[in-house]
Motif scaffolding. Structure first.
Motif, PDB file in Angstrom:
ATOM      1  N   THR A  36       0.829  -1.208   0.000  1.00 10.11           N
ATOM      2  CA  THR A  36       0.000   0.000   0.000  1.00 10.11           C
ATOM      3  C   THR A  36       0.861   1.256   0.000  1.00 10.11           C
ATOM      4  OG1 THR A  36      -1.786  -1.139   1.190  1.00 10.11           O
ATOM      5  CG2 THR A  36      -1.779   1.269   1.249  1.00 10.11           C
ATOM      6  N   LYS A  39       2.426   1.631  -3.355  1.00  8.37           N
ATOM      7  CA  LYS A  39       1.477   2.129  -4.345  1.00  8.37           C
ATOM      8  C   LYS A  39       1.269   3.636  -4.201  1.00  8.37           C
ATOM      9  CE  LYS A  39      -0.919   0.586  -6.895  1.00  8.37           C
ATOM     10  NZ  LYS A  39      -0.749   0.515  -8.380  1.00  8.37           N
ATOM     11  N   GLN A  42       4.207   5.227  -5.606  1.00  8.39           N
ATOM     12  CA  GLN A  42       4.179   5.073  -7.064  1.00  8.39           C
ATOM     13  C   GLN A  42       3.248   6.098  -7.700  1.00  8.39           C
ATOM     14  OE1 GLN A  42       1.697   1.954  -8.690  1.00  8.39           O
ATOM     15  NE2 GLN A  42       3.401   1.213  -9.933  1.00  8.39           N
ATOM     16  N   TYR A 119       1.122  -4.202  -8.830  1.00 11.16           N
ATOM     17  CA  TYR A 119       0.907  -4.656  -7.447  1.00 11.16           C
ATOM     18  C   TYR A 119      -0.567  -4.757  -7.054  1.00 11.16           C
ATOM     19  CZ  TYR A 119       5.743  -3.031  -7.349  1.00 11.16           C
ATOM     20  OH  TYR A 119       7.060  -2.803  -7.644  1.00 11.16           O
ATOM     21  N   PHE A 189      -7.692   2.283  -4.679  1.00  9.90           N
ATOM     22  CA  PHE A 189      -6.727   2.349  -5.776  1.00  9.90           C
ATOM     23  C   PHE A 189      -7.412   2.132  -7.122  1.00  9.90           C
ATOM     24  CE2 PHE A 189      -3.276   1.235  -2.605  1.00  9.90           C
ATOM     25  CZ  PHE A 189      -2.623   2.445  -2.732  1.00  9.90           C
TER      26      PHE A 189
END
Length: 219
Positions: A36, A39, A42, A119, A189
């Motif tokens: 998490t 992400k 990212q 991911y 997400f």
């Protein structure tokens, strides 16, 4: 050392047979937190969003200020900015071929969305595997509880059986909690990725064929 939670000792909650399940759930939760955070980093690195900057660049483009629009889109250096730059480059390279510019934009969008989707599969695995791990712990705990019950001579102690069942059910509860958290994170997400996809498609179409509203209306 035996910790107390309310009126129960830790050994009443975590039995030897359920300990590997709790360890597995703990490791899974640590991995989920790590993914998490990765992400989030990212998304920040890719600079998702950037709707206002893309909107400003698109306005310049549609107003005929192509060079200023290109510079604004490049300076944005976001997902939407890079997609818009690709579309503008395609239009300038082949002015009479809208399909070429559209294809450049869609290819760039596919690359950007693929990076955003990295991911995500692991988070989906957390959602599905956490309850199964918890259920496995419960089944093993129930087997252990009834095995101990069958070994007792004479009348069985209902309190002992209830405690065994209660202990066995704790793994299912832990697995469900982890799955709910993972599902919430995954949904958040996925919503961000879907929002970016809709904005990208709207922007590609608007840059080539004009638009009926602002990019903000698409999200």
């Amino acid at each position: 050392m035996n910790f107390l939670i309310g009126d129960f000792a830790m050994s009443d909650i975590i039995s030897p047979i359920s300990l590997p399940i709790f360890i597995s759930l703990g490791l899974l939760s640590i991995a989920m937190i790590a993914v998490t955070l990765r992400k989030i980093g990212q998304f920040r690195k890719l600079r998702t969003g950037g709707r206002d900057g893309a909107e400003a660049a698109l306005k310049l483009w549609l107003a005929g200020h192509s060079q200023d629009a290109m510079e604004r889109a490049r300076a944005q250096n976001s997902v939407l900015g890079r997609i818009l730059t690709a579309v503008m480059s395609g239009v300038q390279a082949r002015p009479g071929e809208s399909e070429y510019a559209e294809e450049l934009g869609r290819q760039t969008a596919l690359v950007e969305l693929a990076q955003m989707g990295r991911y995500m599969r692991f988070l989906e695995i957390c959602v599905s595997s956490a309850p199964m791990l918890g259920l496995l712990g419960t089944v093993l705990g129930m087997i252990d509880a009834f095995a101990e019950l069958s070994a007792v001579q004479g009348a069985a102690d209902p309190a002992s059986l209830a405690q065994g069942i209660w202990t066995a059910l704790t793994t299912t509860a832990a697995g469900l909690v982890l799955a709910l958290v993972a599902d919430f994170i995954t949904s958040w997400f996925e919503a961000r990725i879907e929002r970016e996809r809709v904005l990208a498609e709207t922007m590609i179409s608007a840059a080539i064929f004009g638009r009926a509203g602002s990019i903000a209306d698409a999200a």
